[in-house]
Design an enzyme around this catalytic site. Sequence first.
Site, mmCIF file in Angstrom:
data_model
loop_
_atom_site.group_PDB
_atom_site.id
_atom_site.type_symbol
_atom_site.label_atom_id
_atom_site.label_comp_id
_atom_site.label_asym_id
_atom_site.label_seq_id
_atom_site.Cartn_x
_atom_site.Cartn_y
_atom_site.Cartn_z
ATOM 1 N N GLY A 1 -43.212 -116.019 -58.445
ATOM 2 C CA GLY A 1 -44.413 -117.053 -59.015
ATOM 3 C C GLY A 1 -43.804 -118.409 -58.706
ATOM 4 N N SER A 2 -42.106 -118.511 -58.260
ATOM 5 C CA SER A 2 -41.801 -120.150 -57.996
ATOM 6 C C SER A 2 -42.050 -120.897 -57.436
ATOM 7 C CB SER A 2 -40.375 -119.653 -58.253
ATOM 8 O OG SER A 2 -40.010 -119.796 -56.721
ATOM 9 N N ASN A 3 -43.006 -120.744 -56.632
ATOM 10 C CA ASN A 3 -43.697 -121.654 -55.522
ATOM 11 C C ASN A 3 -45.008 -122.511 -56.761
ATOM 12 O OD1 ASN A 3 -42.681 -122.922 -52.906
ATOM 13 N ND2 ASN A 3 -42.154 -120.548 -52.488
ATOM 14 N N ASN B 1 -50.352 -121.177 -46.778
ATOM 15 C CA ASN B 1 -49.730 -120.385 -47.379
ATOM 16 C C ASN B 1 -48.495 -121.646 -47.116
ATOM 17 O OD1 ASN B 1 -48.651 -118.235 -47.392
ATOM 18 N ND2 ASN B 1 -47.840 -118.006 -45.645
ATOM 19 N N HIS C 1 -44.141 -120.430 -45.687
ATOM 20 C CA HIS C 1 -43.716 -118.794 -44.850
ATOM 21 C C HIS C 1 -41.963 -120.138 -45.517
ATOM 22 C CE1 HIS C 1 -43.122 -116.075 -42.152
ATOM 23 N NE2 HIS C 1 -42.028 -116.778 -41.786
ATOM 24 N N ASP D 1 -49.282 -116.088 -40.347
ATOM 25 C CA ASP D 1 -48.646 -116.795 -40.092
ATOM 26 C C ASP D 1 -49.113 -118.053 -38.625
ATOM 27 O OD1 ASP D 1 -47.216 -116.030 -42.350
ATOM 28 O OD2 ASP D 1 -46.627 -114.632 -41.354
ATOM 29 N N GLU E 1 -38.886 -125.201 -50.227
ATOM 30 C CA GLU E 1 -39.922 -124.679 -50.135
ATOM 31 C C GLU E 1 -41.262 -125.251 -51.592
ATOM 32 O OE1 GLU E 1 -41.251 -120.738 -50.207
ATOM 33 O OE2 GLU E 1 -39.113 -119.596 -49.378
HETATM 34 C C1 GRF Z 1 -41.516 -117.532 -50.870
HETATM 35 O O1 GRF Z 1 -40.266 -117.416 -50.201
HETATM 36 C C2 GRF Z 1 -42.574 -117.580 -50.038
HETATM 37 O O2 GRF Z 1 -42.134 -118.698 -48.929
HETATM 38 C C3 GRF Z 1 -42.606 -116.461 -49.246
HETATM 39 O O3 GRF Z 1 -42.834 -115.427 -50.613
HETATM 40 C C4 GRF Z 1 -41.476 -116.089 -51.998
HETATM 41 C C5 GRF Z 1 -42.366 -116.352 -52.829
HETATM 42 O O4 GRF Z 1 -41.615 -116.950 -53.486
HETATM 43 N N1 GRF Z 1 -43.850 -116.260 -49.106
HETATM 44 P P1 GRF Z 1 -42.647 -117.379 -55.548
HETATM 45 O O5 GRF Z 1 -43.462 -116.267 -55.673
HETATM 46 O O6 GRF Z 1 -42.830 -118.497 -54.938
HETATM 47 O O7 GRF Z 1 -41.265 -117.364 -56.337
#
Ligand code: GRF
Length: 198
Positions: free
Chosen positions: A13-15, A108, A110, A151, A180
């Site tokens: 969940g870093s994003n 999403n 990618h 995708d 990202e």
């Molecule tokens: C990211 O590389 C995203 O593109 C892919 O899964 C990964 C998730 O990373 N769909 P995080 O859980 O957000 O750290």
Amino acid sequence: MSLRIAFFASHGGSNMQAIIDAIKSGEIDAVAALVISNNSESGAIERAKTEGIPFSHISSKTHPDERERIMAMIEKLDECKIDLIILAGYMKKIPSQIIEHVGGRVLNIHPALLPKFGGEGMYGMNVHKAVIESGETLSGATVHLVDSEYDRGRILMQKEAPVLADDTPETLAARVLVAEHSLYKETLKKIISGEIII
Ligand code: GRF
């Protein structure tokens, strides 16, 4: 009124965290209103607990029947008055009923420049391995709308990241992940300002 976001995440969940931090600092005008994870031990659920965000573990373990699983998700989305779903490393396909329920507002991210290196099986390190093996010198990240095919939904924004000669899938993944985080925030800001219409 601020946009109410639900995050769907399976792992770290870093994003998701990058967006939550931007909401907390006032950079993004939105509410992190719900986290749904199919993995009860995911970092995403830990982060939701730390941040005080309502969360729910919904999976084939909690709801073996698919219809009931979808209903449980819809109930949560309604309860938290969700406007937009953000997939942040969610490893399951999103049922079309969920997409329809939020009027198609499902994003999403990618870890490659779609339409290249996308589709079924193209996730995690598989993507970065394929990019390196193809000899590409440029990779990056793509934020797109989610539809019934992996995708393939409308591309909203992309951010490039170079592929270096000595990259391993891991070093490339780390560089793309940095791209990202800023790309997801930028896209969200443009959606909120009306510059991108979804
Ligand atoms: C990211 O590389 C995203 O593109 C892919 O899964 C990964 C998730 O990373 N769909 P995080 O859980 O957000 O750290």
